[in-house]
Design a protein around this motif. Structure first.
Motif, short mmCIF file in Angstrom:
data_model
loop_
_atom_site.label_atom_id
_atom_site.label_comp_id
_atom_site.label_asym_id
_atom_site.label_seq_id
_atom_site.Cartn_x
_atom_site.Cartn_y
_atom_site.Cartn_z
N UNK A 335 0.83 -1.21 0.00
CA UNK A 335 0.00 0.00 0.00
C UNK A 335 0.87 1.26 0.00
N UNK A 336 1.94 1.25 0.80
CA UNK A 336 2.82 2.42 0.86
C UNK A 336 3.52 2.64 -0.48
N UNK A 337 3.95 1.56 -1.12
CA UNK A 337 4.59 1.67 -2.43
C UNK A 337 3.63 2.31 -3.43
N UNK A 338 2.37 1.90 -3.40
CA UNK A 338 1.38 2.48 -4.31
C UNK A 338 1.21 3.98 -4.05
N UNK A 339 1.21 4.37 -2.80
CA UNK A 339 1.08 5.79 -2.45
C UNK A 339 2.29 6.58 -2.94
N UNK A 340 3.48 6.00 -2.81
CA UNK A 340 4.70 6.68 -3.26
C UNK A 340 4.66 6.93 -4.76
N UNK A 341 4.22 5.92 -5.52
CA UNK A 341 4.14 6.11 -6.96
C UNK A 341 3.09 7.17 -7.33
N UNK A 342 2.01 7.21 -6.56
CA UNK A 342 0.98 8.22 -6.82
C UNK A 342 1.49 9.62 -6.52
N UNK A 343 2.35 9.73 -5.52
CA UNK A 343 2.90 11.04 -5.13
C UNK A 343 4.02 11.50 -6.03
N UNK A 344 4.55 10.61 -6.87
CA UNK A 344 5.66 10.89 -7.78
C UNK A 344 6.87 11.43 -7.01
N UNK A 345 7.36 12.62 -7.35
CA UNK A 345 8.65 13.07 -6.83
C UNK A 345 8.56 13.86 -5.53
#
Length: 458
Positions: A335-345
């Motif tokens: 779930x955290x990985x998915x959030x990181x990709x959604x937040x981009x940079x």
């Protein structure tokens, strides 16, 4: 004062969550010490300063891996003894562990001070970063005995099921660091240690004060693991316990050394592409550490629960603990990985100056590597259970294979053809090797017989 917790009965799921949540909070807060340093150094002192921090911290972990192994072994032995309510035996482990651990940390500090500069040069640290990394590393090494005594005491508390006390004092340490770091980094010539070295001075000062406060707290409340004048006989090396510490601690310490050596080798490869690439890599290391925090917390909780149940010889609970821990860990990390990709940079921009070329590099690396961290949560939990059962050699061999025989050779082999991408893809490929081998050994290996056939809990 009874601050121990029995984890050999009751719902496993509730016990894991109640234990893991304070561990997670403590781990996040402990990482904030490094994050605060990276923020002030990277944003206000530039890429060369952040590159110096990345190189020095990688080398610091390499030089101290064995001490971590001894501390973890002591934690497991204490947990096993508390699983059968053997407080006297747990105190003997504490006494021997303090002596052995202190001697090792002092020896490693001396070795580090002697070889810090040659090792940083061997890592191909950029000249502008090298001049900053050397004094930073020397300050950290001088404070090494007190820094790792703090980690040792907190590990022992975790071994008896107390994750709330360490959390309270991690809050204290981080709060002190948040105040000291900007003052020492940006304080100018009026404050000794200003600049990059100021980050080391601030961190060491905060943790030394935290150690003093923690010991005072435990002794004032007569904690069951505190050694009093009557227990002075325990503050010596019990060679039967020392053998157990060495038998379990050296392989676990070697695992840390293997991971750290791999990190140093990879940093050396990254350094070839300049300070911007190294700074981007350093920023992402901060991000990846936070992503893996829930998995690390669950691995520690699983290991504590498993150690007590190994002591009680309840193997069904041990395996049920492993399955629950693995499921929770993968779900949360994914779930955290998915959030990181959604937040981009936005996450790693905290550590890099605005407009830096390192931002584009970090974005590219993030797209290749970060997704594999969800799968890396699986071996973290499985190896935690195996170590609690006394199976320490196979996890070590798996790390050696995946990190030293897959990751680094793969990156080095294709470096000329793929440039820096060879490094980033080697992370992902070696992570999958680690996951596969961990699952195979858990399913088909004899790890559950390693400790079950022995009578090491006295």
């Amino acid at each position: 004062m009874n601050t121990t917790t029995s984890l050999t009965a009751g719902p496993i799921s509730r016990g894991l969550i109640q234990l893991a949540f304070p561990i997670l909070c403590a781990n996040i807060l402990q990482c904030l010490n490094g994050t605060v340093s990276a923020f002030w150094v990277g944003r206000f002192l530039g890429e060369a300063a952040l590159s110096a921090l990345t190189n020095a911290q990688s080398l610091m972990i390499l030089l101290t891996g064995t001490s971590f192994g001894i501390a973890t072994a002591a934690t497991i032995l204490v947990g096993q003894r508390m699983g059968v309510a053997d407080v006297a035996g747990a105190r003997r482990v504490v006494g021997t562990g303090v002596v052995v651990f202190s001697a090792l940390s002092i020896a490693l500090a001396v070795l580090g001070l002697a070889f810090a500069e040659p090792l940083l040069i061997m890592m191909r640290t950029a000249p502008e970063a090298l001049a900053l990394a050397i004094p930073y590393l020397r300050v950290m090494l001088l404070a090494l005995p007190s820094l790792y005594l703090l980690a040792f005491v907190m590990s022992l508390l975790l071994g008896i099921g107390d994750s709330k006390t360490p959390l309270r004092f991690v809050v204290l340490s981080v709060s002190l660091g948040a105040v000291f770091t900007p003052a020492f980094v940006l304080g100018g010539a009026a404050i000794a240690g200003a600049g990059v070295v100021g980050a080391a001075v601030a961190s060491c000062t905060a943790q030394a004060l935290c150690l003093a406060a923690l010991l005072r707290y435990l002794y004032r409340r007569r904690h069951p693991l505190c050694l009093t004048q009557e227990d002075a006989k325990n503050l010596r090396v019990d060679w039967s316990i020392a053998r157990e510490l060495v038998r379990k601690g050296i392989p676990m310490g070697a695992q840390v050394l293997v991971v750290s050596l791999s990190s140093v080798l990879m940093v050396a490869l990254v350094n070839r592409f300049g300070v911007e690439t190294t700074a981007a890599y350093g920023a992402l290391l901060q991000l990846w550490t936070y992503i893996l925090m829930p998995a690390l917390a669950m691995a520690a909780a699983v290991s504590t629960v498993a150690a007590q149940n190994v002591g009680a010889r309840n193997w069904r609970r041990v395996k049920h603990t492993a399955h629950l821990g693995m499921g929770y860990s993968f779900a949360v990390t994914g779930t955290i990985v998915a959030i990181v990709y959604a937040a981009e940079s936005h996450a790693y921009r905290l550590f890099l100056p605005a407009g830096s070329p390192a931002l584009d590099i970090a974005s590219h690396v993030n797209s290749i590597v970060t997704w594999s961290l969800a799968f890396m949560s699986i071996p973290l939990v499985l190896f935690g259970v195996m170590r609690a059962a006394g199976a320490v050699m196979v996890p070590l061999l798996v790390h050696i294979l995946s990190l030293l025989f897959v990751r680094y050779p793969l990156a080095a082999l294709f470096l000329d053809r793929w440039q820096a991408d060879a490094i980033w893809w080697s992370f992902t490929i070696s992570a999958m090797v680690d996951v596969l081998l961990a699952i195979l050994y858990y399913r088909y290996g004899g790890w559950h017989r390693t400790e079950g056939e022995q009578s090491s809990v006295r």
